[in-house]
Enzyme design. Structure first.
Site, PDB file in Angstrom:
ATOM      1  N   CYS A  23      -2.280   2.993  -2.539  1.00 19.93           N
ATOM      2  CA  CYS A  23      -3.587   3.581  -2.850  1.00 19.93           C
ATOM      3  C   CYS A  23      -3.645   3.920  -4.332  1.00 19.93           C
ATOM      4  O   CYS A  23      -2.631   4.215  -4.948  1.00 19.93           O
ATOM      5  CB  CYS A  23      -3.899   4.876  -2.104  1.00 19.93           C
ATOM      6  SG  CYS A  23      -3.706   4.772  -0.338  1.00 19.93           S
ATOM      7  N   ARG A  48      -3.453  -1.707  -6.131  1.00 19.39           N
ATOM      8  CA  ARG A  48      -2.668  -0.789  -5.294  1.00 19.39           C
ATOM      9  C   ARG A  48      -3.149  -0.787  -3.842  1.00 19.39           C
ATOM     10  O   ARG A  48      -2.620  -0.060  -3.007  1.00 19.39           O
ATOM     11  CB  ARG A  48      -2.754   0.629  -5.855  1.00 19.39           C
ATOM     12  CG  ARG A  48      -2.226   0.755  -7.261  1.00 19.39           C
ATOM     13  CD  ARG A  48      -2.361   2.163  -7.768  1.00 19.39           C
ATOM     14  NE  ARG A  48      -1.457   3.065  -7.103  1.00 19.39           N
ATOM     15  CZ  ARG A  48      -0.215   3.313  -7.463  1.00 19.39           C
ATOM     16  NH1 ARG A  48       0.279   2.712  -8.518  1.00 19.39           N
ATOM     17  NH2 ARG A  48       0.533   4.155  -6.801  1.00 19.39           N
ATOM     18  N   TRP A  94      -5.014   1.523   0.868  1.00 15.16           N
ATOM     19  CA  TRP A  94      -4.284   0.504   1.634  1.00 15.16           C
ATOM     20  C   TRP A  94      -3.727   1.255   2.813  1.00 15.16           C
ATOM     21  O   TRP A  94      -2.826   2.079   2.672  1.00 15.16           O
ATOM     22  CB  TRP A  94      -3.180  -0.105   0.776  1.00 15.16           C
ATOM     23  CG  TRP A  94      -2.562  -1.340   1.340  1.00 15.16           C
ATOM     24  CD1 TRP A  94      -3.023  -2.621   1.221  1.00 15.16           C
ATOM     25  CD2 TRP A  94      -1.348  -1.424   2.093  1.00 15.16           C
ATOM     26  NE1 TRP A  94      -2.177  -3.490   1.863  1.00 15.16           N
ATOM     27  CE2 TRP A  94      -1.144  -2.790   2.402  1.00 15.16           C
ATOM     28  CE3 TRP A  94      -0.421  -0.493   2.545  1.00 15.16           C
ATOM     29  CZ2 TRP A  94      -0.053  -3.231   3.137  1.00 15.16           C
ATOM     30  CZ3 TRP A  94       0.668  -0.935   3.280  1.00 15.16           C
ATOM     31  CH2 TRP A  94       0.849  -2.297   3.563  1.00 15.16           C
ATOM     32  N   ASN A 120      -2.736   9.965  -2.583  1.00 12.98           N
ATOM     33  CA  ASN A 120      -1.876   8.794  -2.482  1.00 12.98           C
ATOM     34  C   ASN A 120      -0.518   9.309  -2.025  1.00 12.98           C
ATOM     35  O   ASN A 120       0.099  10.099  -2.735  1.00 12.98           O
ATOM     36  CB  ASN A 120      -1.778   8.128  -3.859  1.00 12.98           C
ATOM     37  CG  ASN A 120      -0.685   7.085  -3.924  1.00 12.98           C
ATOM     38  OD1 ASN A 120      -0.350   6.470  -2.921  1.00 12.98           O
ATOM     39  ND2 ASN A 120      -0.131   6.887  -5.096  1.00 12.98           N
ATOM     40  N   GLY A 121      -0.081   8.927  -0.840  1.00 15.07           N
ATOM     41  CA  GLY A 121       1.207   9.413  -0.352  1.00 15.07           C
ATOM     42  C   GLY A 121       1.201   9.567   1.150  1.00 15.07           C
ATOM     43  O   GLY A 121       0.302   9.075   1.832  1.00 15.07           O
ATOM     44  N   GLU A 507       9.728 -20.058  -4.298  1.00 19.29           N
ATOM     45  CA  GLU A 507       8.646 -19.394  -5.028  1.00 19.29           C
ATOM     46  C   GLU A 507       7.350 -20.219  -4.954  1.00 19.29           C
ATOM     47  O   GLU A 507       6.261 -19.672  -4.781  1.00 19.29           O
ATOM     48  CB  GLU A 507       9.085 -19.168  -6.488  1.00 19.29           C
ATOM     49  CG  GLU A 507       8.063 -18.553  -7.420  1.00 19.29           C
ATOM     50  CD  GLU A 507       7.548 -17.172  -6.993  1.00 19.29           C
ATOM     51  OE1 GLU A 507       8.074 -16.581  -6.043  1.00 19.29           O
ATOM     52  OE2 GLU A 507       6.582 -16.715  -7.624  1.00 19.29           O
ATOM     53  N   LYS A 511       3.885 -18.837  -3.374  1.00 21.01           N
ATOM     54  CA  LYS A 511       2.607 -18.814  -4.099  1.00 21.01           C
ATOM     55  C   LYS A 511       1.510 -19.430  -3.247  1.00 21.01           C
ATOM     56  O   LYS A 511       0.420 -18.899  -3.140  1.00 21.01           O
ATOM     57  CB  LYS A 511       2.690 -19.598  -5.425  1.00 21.01           C
ATOM     58  CG  LYS A 511       3.493 -18.982  -6.551  1.00 21.01           C
ATOM     59  CD  LYS A 511       2.890 -17.755  -7.172  1.00 21.01           C
ATOM     60  CE  LYS A 511       3.209 -16.504  -6.464  1.00 21.01           C
ATOM     61  NZ  LYS A 511       4.324 -15.707  -6.753  1.00 21.01           N
ATOM     62  N   GLU A 514       0.629 -17.223  -0.041  1.00 21.69           N
ATOM     63  CA  GLU A 514       0.005 -15.911  -0.235  1.00 21.69           C
ATOM     64  C   GLU A 514      -1.436 -15.999  -0.720  1.00 21.69           C
ATOM     65  O   GLU A 514      -2.233 -15.136  -0.399  1.00 21.69           O
ATOM     66  CB  GLU A 514       0.864 -14.974  -1.093  1.00 21.69           C
ATOM     67  CG  GLU A 514       1.080 -15.369  -2.523  1.00 21.69           C
ATOM     68  CD  GLU A 514       2.036 -14.415  -3.270  1.00 21.69           C
ATOM     69  OE1 GLU A 514       2.270 -13.287  -2.820  1.00 21.69           O
ATOM     70  OE2 GLU A 514       2.539 -14.825  -4.324  1.00 21.69           O
ATOM     71  N   HIS A 530      18.080 -30.628   8.693  1.00 24.71           N
ATOM     72  CA  HIS A 530      18.502 -29.753   9.797  1.00 24.71           C
ATOM     73  C   HIS A 530      17.323 -29.022  10.436  1.00 24.71           C
ATOM     74  O   HIS A 530      17.495 -27.966  11.015  1.00 24.71           O
ATOM     75  CB  HIS A 530      19.544 -28.747   9.298  1.00 24.71           C
ATOM     76  CG  HIS A 530      20.772 -29.402   8.774  1.00 24.71           C
ATOM     77  ND1 HIS A 530      21.677 -30.040   9.584  1.00 24.71           N
ATOM     78  CD2 HIS A 530      21.217 -29.565   7.501  1.00 24.71           C
ATOM     79  CE1 HIS A 530      22.648 -30.553   8.837  1.00 24.71           C
ATOM     80  NE2 HIS A 530      22.382 -30.278   7.567  1.00 24.71           N
ATOM     81  N   LYS A 629      -0.440  -5.504  -4.696  1.00 29.39           N
ATOM     82  CA  LYS A 629       0.412  -5.802  -5.842  1.00 29.39           C
ATOM     83  C   LYS A 629       1.685  -4.973  -5.811  1.00 29.39           C
ATOM     84  O   LYS A 629       2.751  -5.431  -6.189  1.00 29.39           O
ATOM     85  CB  LYS A 629      -0.387  -5.499  -7.117  1.00 29.39           C
ATOM     86  CG  LYS A 629       0.323  -5.809  -8.401  1.00 29.39           C
ATOM     87  CD  LYS A 629       0.345  -7.294  -8.623  1.00 29.39           C
ATOM     88  CE  LYS A 629       1.183  -7.702  -9.802  1.00 29.39           C
ATOM     89  NZ  LYS A 629       1.693  -9.073  -9.612  1.00 29.39           N
TER      90      LYS A 629
END
Ligand code: G6P
Length: 634
Positions: A23, A48, A94, A120-121, A507, A511, A514, A530, A629
């Protein structure tokens, strides 16, 4: 900004007391209209979290507006509302406690409608507090722990007839958990009260105004003078320019005013449609910035101020444990190849979330390296704390100056790539890999495993990387756009690489998944047979990083195996390659460099490819669904 400094012990211990909620919070008091300042601040803090947002404005009365969705949804909602007032606060959420909806969004209001609060917390003892408050007649409308906190402050304030700051201070002594809060009182309209414990909070001191925010990004365009609030401090700022800071134990503190270095241009899109694209194109400059002052290509040396104090311990390290999450973990995987190959240090790369919960063996001869762009990732923080308790030297590789990880490690280095806003990490990744390469070169040389000639050659080659990334971006962009068009409707994709480029395959796949929501997997090329080979058909693009000279023939065979199953191959090859070009359906060329440095180049077209595929699919590239993020929850 310099190297990371050893933190005060007390901060180190507190930083991971709790897994704190994400948040973003921002508040303003002064002579201007608060609404546009708070809204703009919220946009800057959306990294956030962005599942709901809200705002409260003080203009003789308190107006509170909250909306599920992004900050832009809140803006739309408030279009025809009264948003006047020269004090206000906003929140972007969030969700952790309570689903994302209008009611659970912040600000939360006290039962008597007098106080509003953003938070926030996580209030860990909220259930106990809630039932005690219910017995005193408090009714709750949301499912959040935050609403309990505002009712608690109300209860304390009314019982003792206290002014706001004293009510906040006394209420917080009953709270367990993590918080960064701002509170406004309808009956005390010229004042904001803020407090923090384990969640960051910055106070900006402007001319005739104050701002308060989760980080400096909403503040920088108004003032560069800031105070970073410490744990268990309560700050009061007033419209007539007074600021007082007290501890929860009621001691008055003298604030340390600092100057922030962030420039506003660093936060703007600079003509690009999305931050991610801007950040991809910034890489020639950010890689160079990361090297600045740390190497001399002509004389052939590298140095790291952050390593000086612990150099001997690092040179003699028996083992290095690397911790990270997401893209930072991938950078750590590349470091495993770098440190083992160049410096002969045994390396273990760990997901921070696994490391912290499995009773790991950590010895005092171990160096624990934490990689984190934000420096706030909860799992990485907790894993570091554990490593520190068990006697290891901890070293942080961070980007955000003054972050929790920067403060709690023994030492470390900043990558200096500037604020990364796009949720999908790009320039931070190449910054991290650059930094890890510098470290590996230094340790390899000092430990006597890297002969001077090879050391100097690699330093020289590293210095050429920014120019090569620049050329690569220019040369490959149009072609990558074309390839993106060919594969925009794929439902699955496979990324293959070997050696130094196996983590790049991981990576590349991350990318794509996401930001475009296409399922993608990264695999060591030889492992394909395999399992993943069973998935290959004419609809499945296989992206192969085929640049390593040491594994060239092997990767050729892997490509042949894919082609034999009618797979479509897009190969990232070295400029001038002939053999793979004949085999692959599409090729993207990168400039030649020394093998340990190839990830800094090979990842770039994969970042661009994911960007363009996501764009063609109409996705919000900078704010992909369900992601954030900075993941400050475990
Ligand atoms: C989130 C971000 C990723 C990032 C990861 C680790 O998942 O979306 O881009 O790689 O967290 O973050 P850190 O700040 O610790 O590098």
């Amino acid at each position: 900004m310099g190297e990371l400094k050893s933190p005060p012990r007390q901060l180190a211990a507190k930083a991971t007391n709790s897994d704190y909620q994400m948040c973003g919070i921002v508040a303003y008091i002064g002579l201007k209209e608060a609404y546009p300042i708070v809204i703009k601040g919220l946009h800057r803090l959306e990294y956030r979290g962005y599942d709901s947002a809200g705002i409260a404005l003080q203009n003789g009365q308190l107006n509170v507006y909250k909306k599920k969705g992004k900050v832009s949804d809140l803006e739309e909602f408030t279009q025809d509302k009264n948003v006047s007032g020269s004090a206000g606060m906003g929140h972007t959420r969030w969700a952790t406690h309570g689903k994302p909806d209008d009611t659970n969004a912040h600000p939360h209001i006290s039962g008597n409608q007098r106080l509003v609060l953003i938070h926030n917390g996580i209030i860990e003892n909220y259930a106990v507090l809630k039932s005690a408050l219910q017995k005193h007649g408090h009714d709750f409308v949301s499912e959040t722990d935050t609403e309990v906190l505002v009712h608690l402050i109300e209860e304390v304030q009314q019982r003792e007839n206290l002014h706001l700051e004293e009510a906040v201070r006394q209420a917080l002594t009953q709270v367990h958990g993590a918080y960064a809060i701002v509170v406004m009182d309808r009956n005390d309209p010229d004042k904001l009260v803020a407090a923090r414990k384990s969640s960051p909070l910055v106070l900006g001191i402007g001319k005739d105004e104050f701002l308060i925010a989760s980080d400096a990004t909403p503040i920088v365009e108004h003032t560069k003078k800031v105070v970073y609030l410490n744990d268990e401090e309560v700050a009061t700022v007033t419209r007539d320019g007074r600021m007082t800071i007290k501890t929860l134990r009621n001691e008055i503190m003298t604030p340390t005013i600092q100057e922030i270095e962030l420039e506003i241009e660093q936060l703007e899109k600079g003509g690009y449609d999305f931050f991610m694209l801007k950040e991809i194109f910034e890489q020639p400059a950010t890689i160079a910035e990361c090297m600045r002052g740390r190497m001399n290509a002509e004389k052939g040396w590298v140095r790291l101020g952050g390593m000086e104090e612990y150099k001997k311990r690092m040179i003699n390290a028996q083992r290095m444990i690397i911790l990270g999450c997401g893209t930072s973990w991938h950078a750590g995987m590349i470091a495993e190849y770098l440190f083992e190959d160049l410096a002969r240090i045994p390396v273990e790369v760990e997901y921070a979330s696994e490391f912290r919960y499995r009773n790991p063996v950590v010895r005092d001869q171990d160096i624990v390296l934490a990689i984190s762009q934000s420096g706030e990732t909860a799992d990485t923080l907790a894993a570091l704390e554990l490593a520190r308790e068990r006697g290891a030297i901890t070293y942080g590789i961070g980007n955000v100056v003054g972050s929790s990880i920067a403060r709690m490690t023994h030492s470390g280095s900043y990558i200096h790539v500037g604020p990364e806003i796009g949720v999908a990490s790009t320039k931070a990744f190449t910054g991290q890999v650059t930094m890890l390469t510098v470290m590996a070169l230094l340790l390899g040389y000092e430990r006597g495993f890297l002969p001077k000639s090879q050391y100097q050659k690699l330093v020289q080659e590293l210095s050429l990387i920014p120019g090569k990334v620049d050329r690569l971006l220019e040369n490959c962009h149009e072609q990558v756009k074309y390839i993106a068009g060919e594969f925009k409707d794929a439902t699955n994709a496979l990324y293959l690489g070997r050696g130094y480029n196996f983590p790049v395959a991981l990576e590349g796949a991350l990318k794509l998944k996401e930001i475009s929501y296409i399922h993608a997997e990264g695999y060591p090329a030889a492992e394909m047979k395999h399992g993943p080979i069973a998935l290959i058909d004419e609809n499945m693009p296989v992206f192969v990083i085929a640049t390593n000279p040491s594994a060239y023939d092997k990767i050729m065979s892997n490509i042949q195996e894919v082609k034999a199953r009618k797979g479509v191959v897009v190969a990232v090859v070295t400029e001038g390659d002939q053999s793979i070009k004949k085999l692959a359906d599409y090729t993207i060329e990168i400039p030649a460099t020394e093998e340990p440095l190839t990830p800094l180049l090979s990842v770039v077209p994969l970042q661009l490819l994911a960007y363009h595929i996501a764009l063609l699919r109409g996705c919000n590239v900078d704010q992909p669904r369900n992601l954030a993020k900075s993941v400050t929850v475990e």
